[in-house]
Scaffold this active site. Structure first.
Site, PDB file in Angstrom:
ATOM      1  CB  CYS B  51      -0.963  -0.003   1.177  1.00  0.00           C
ATOM      2  SG  CYS B  51      -0.164  -0.299   2.742  1.00  0.00           S
ATOM      3  CG  HIS B 102      15.434   2.120  -2.081  1.00  0.00           C
ATOM      4  ND1 HIS B 102      14.815   3.240  -1.597  1.00  0.00           N
ATOM      5  CD2 HIS B 102      14.443   1.332  -2.592  1.00  0.00           C
ATOM      6  CE1 HIS B 102      13.514   3.147  -1.795  1.00  0.00           C
ATOM      7  NE2 HIS B 102      13.268   1.996  -2.398  1.00  0.00           N
ATOM      8  CB  SER B 112       7.763   1.669   6.762  1.00  0.00           C
ATOM      9  OG  SER B 112       8.214   0.482   6.204  1.00  0.00           O
ATOM     10  CD  GLU B 117       5.505  -1.425   7.849  1.00  0.00           C
ATOM     11  OE1 GLU B 117       4.842  -2.452   7.988  1.00  0.00           O
ATOM     12  OE2 GLU B 117       5.644  -0.839   6.769  1.00  0.00           O
TER      13      GLU B 117
END
Lengths: 319, 425
Positions: B51, B102, B112, B117
């Protein structure tokens, strides 16, 4: 009130006069009587300004300073009300509109400090203190001479004033919580993160508190109206009868009808939206506050006391 | 050897762009890998689509085979039927060590929205495993992704990044949910979708005291499995409208390519339920709720992933010390990984040089044995060992120099010199 034989009741005034005879306590008593409305008004203004600084920079020191200033204002206000009560030989509730407003503001400050003690993060000050300032500020302009009719209705007057003061306090709190609801609702609808300086209760809790405040305060105002009517009826045969056509009485009745309408709608509406409840509460409460203040400031005389100017005019006329 | 990544994430592009470039389910992803294979046959590919990000990792043995930024943007545009001008500026690219760093930052959740998370590392594992299933990956991406997972573990162990609010659900419920409802134990929670995000959200909400849980998914089996795990009730997709009318909290994480709840459909439902507060958390990318749903009445509070940005940024600013620690680990691991890659690149030349010199030594030994046929096994063994040591000692300086060179960067010049010096072509 008649004292039993061999005993005498000491009124607060007589106690003060006895105390003032003691040379060691004299300076203290004099200092207490020097506490003016400006003292605690300035304290509350400072506390409010300190609360506002939280929006610029979050600081625990400033937060505590705001609480300390509020507490100092409360102490000064308590002394002021006590001294006035002693001077009039009446409890503040039976004093004039001036005392009523100050008692309402005093109760609001006590509640604010209690809530802050329970939940230090809750941003109640920015909502509560402006209302306190309005009440204290307005008290400067309203009647401050006690009601001359009180002698015959001392206890009824106490009951009547208690219902009105607590009813109005409920309405003021409903106004504060409704404003908080709208601020929180606006933030959530606009998907904004919570400002650290503006931590509020959840919409669900604000809505529930608001509902209960209306549901409790409207019966109190109703009882206040009923006791007022009863006293007006009883005064009919006395030296100072109260006419129901009196403008103060009519204004109070209008306030009561407005709040009763809100109360009725709240209890009968099917799934009322929280925001609609908050807006209607704000409208009704603002109307109540406005009518109450305007009536007390503008009416030269009323059923709840008189201003020094109108009193002197009536004395001159009588002379 | 070359590693590159093209990506758009929550920092570079808003959700309206990301959702159009996303690969929301395995069918779409399989087609994407087929297309990538046909366009760039010399490259290995791994797609990470969540997402918060859409990232395409590409690696080749020969840097000359690397596709250009424009070619990769063209792939996205053609595959998703999105005009290239609409996203070209949002599509970023990194190469070599930057690309490796990266990926390590992404896997360690530094990149994030919700710092610390844990879900991202599982999403990266899933992306890597699916690329293996479809044979889209190769030796270089294998090494890269396995190392990324190890780095993520190290960051988690050696820093305090994973303490506190470390899931999207916890941030969303903490920031918005708890400002709407004072408690959750009397609320009905509806979960749309049964993926990992749904699972994580349910875990958090269960911790908040939620008792009534409805799980609605296109696959009833998956819904039942998730519902059983959390004492909830599984509902078929046909019951969606009824579920929506009962729910106080709706968390949507489906992998649908189009919104599953339209504004008109939800308006119909609200007509029956009235404007009671409903907290909707749309964690889908593409989004599952039409944006108009949030405007239907005063009781609907609709949030998507981008609405959590401000809160997450505030949390991030509070943890700068831990971020610095994590970055130091990532820098160290990136350097080490690149050295390993460069060192690996010297492997074939080292092997050939060794084989070449040992071949020469074997040939010379055979000549020697023919000239001295009376030599016994013991003597032959001693001579062979001596020759072997001589060859190794002679090989040591050039190979050590090559290794040193590989620590600094790709040793292309040194490899070419060795090839010329020892005729290894």
């Amino acid at each position: 009130m008649v004292a039993p034989p061999g005993k005498s009741y000491h009124s607060p005034t007589s106690i003060v006069s006895q105390l003032t005879n003691l040379p060691s306590i004299l300076p203290v008593a004099m200092q207490l009587s020097n506490v003016t409305l400006f003292c605690f008004f300035a304290s509350y203004v400072s506390a409010f300004a300190l609360e506002l600084t939280q929006f610029l920079r979050r600081s625990h020191v400033m937060r505590w300073a705001a609480v300390v200033f509020t507490a100092a204002g409360l102490v000064a206000q308590t002394i002021y009300l006590t001294v006035r009560s002693q001077q009039a030989d009446l409890p503040p509730l039976l004093g004039s509109a001036h005392d009523w407003l100050l008692v309402s503001a005093w109760l609001l400050v006590v509640l604010y400090l209690s809530v802050q003690a329970w939940n230090r993060d809750l941003s109640l000050g920015v909502f509560c203190l402006p209302l306190v300032l309005i009440l204290v500020g307005a008290s400067r302009f309203v009647r401050n001479i006690p009601n001359p009719r009180l002698g015959q209705f001392y206890w009824w007057g106490m009951v009547h004033a208690s219902f009105w003061v607590f009813g109005i306090l409920g309405v003021l709190l409903a106004l504060i919580f409704s404003i908080m609801y709208l601020v929180q609702h606006n933030r959530l609808k606009h998907k904004q993160a919570e400002l650290p300086a503006l931590h509020l209760l959840s919409l669900e809790r604000l809505s529930r508190i608001n509902w209960w405040l209306i549901v409790v305060s409207v019966p109190l105002l109703t009882l206040g109206m009923i006791t007022g009517l009863w006293m007006a009826h009883q005064s009919g045969g006395g030296a100072l009868p109260v006419s129901l056509a009196n403008i103060t009485f009519v204004a109070d009745a209008v306030i009561w009808v407005t709040m009763a309408l809100l109360f009725g709608w709240l209890l009968t509406a099917h799934h009322p939206a929280g925001r609609t409840v908050a807006i209607r509460t704000i409208l009704a409460c603002t109307f109540l506050l406005a009518v109450f203040l305007v009536m007390n400031v503008l009416a030269p005389d009323g059923i709840h006391g008189s201003s020094p100017r109108s009193k002197s005019v009536s004395e001159e006329t009588a002379a | 050897m070359n590693v590159q990544v093209v990506y758009c994430n929550h920092q570079s592009a808003n959700l309206s762009i990301r959702e159009r470039l996303a690969f929301p389910n395995k069918d779409v992803l399989t087609r994407a890998y087929e297309e990538l294979r046909s366009r760039f046959p010399q490259s290995e590919h791994v797609v990470v689509s969540t997402c918060n990000r859409v990232e395409l990792y590409i690696a080749q043995e020969d840097p000359d085979d690397a596709p250009t930024h424009a070619q990769l943007a063209e792939f996205f545009a053609d595959f998703h039927q999105v005009p290239i001008v609409e996203f070209f500026d949002d599509l970023l690219e990194c190469q070599g060590p930057q690309a490796v760093r990266h990926l390590f930052e992404v896997a360690s959740s530094l990149d994030s929205m919700v710092l610390g998370e844990s879900q991202i590392v599982n999403q990266i594992k899933a992306a890597y495993e699916f690329s293996m299933e479809t044979n889209a990956n190769g030796p270089l991406t294998n090494t890269l992704f396995q190392r990324a997972i190890e780095v993520s573990k190290r960051v988690r162990t050696e820093t305090k990044l994973s303490e506190g609010k470390v899931s999207i659900a916890s941030v969303a419920v903490g920031e918005f949910g708890k400002s709407i409802f004072s408690k959750f134990d009397d609320k009905t929670v509806l979960i749309l979708g049964a993926g990992e995000m749904a699972l994580e959200t349910l875990t958090y909400l269960k911790g908040e005291g939620v008792k009534r849980i409805l799980v609605c998914n296109r696959s009833l089996d998956r819904a039942q499995k998730l519902a059983e795990e959390y004492d909830g009730q599984a509902r078929s997709w046909e019951d969606l409208d009824a579920c929506l009318s009962q729910a106080d909290v709706i968390v949507s994480t489906t992998g649908a390519s189009q919104p599953v709840i339209t504004a008109s459909k939800f308006r119909e439902i609200r007509r029956k339920t009235g404007p009671r507060p409903t907290f909707i958390l749309d964690l889908g990318a593409p989004r599952d709720f039409e944006s108009g749903v949030g405007e239907i009445d005063d009781g609907v509070f609709l949030y998507d992933i981008d609405d959590l940005e401000a809160t997450c940024e505030r949390n991030r600013q509070r943890r700068t010390v831990e971020i610095a620690k994590a970055r130091a680990i990532i820098d160290e691991e990136t350097t080490r990984f690149m050295q390993d890659v460069y060192h690996k690149a010297t492997g074939p030349i080292v092997k050939r040089l060794r084989e070449h010199w040992h071949d020469i030594s074997r040939q010379e030994l055979e000549i020697l044995y023919r000239k001295l046929p009376d030599l016994g096994d013991r003597e032959r063994e001693v001579i062979e060992k001596s020759i072997y040591r001589i060859v190794n000692k002679l090989l040591h300086p050039p190979l050590e120099t090559l290794r040193d060179e590989a620590r600094q960067g790709p040793p292309h010049g040194m490899i070419a010199t060795l090839k010329r010096l020892f005729h290894l072509d």
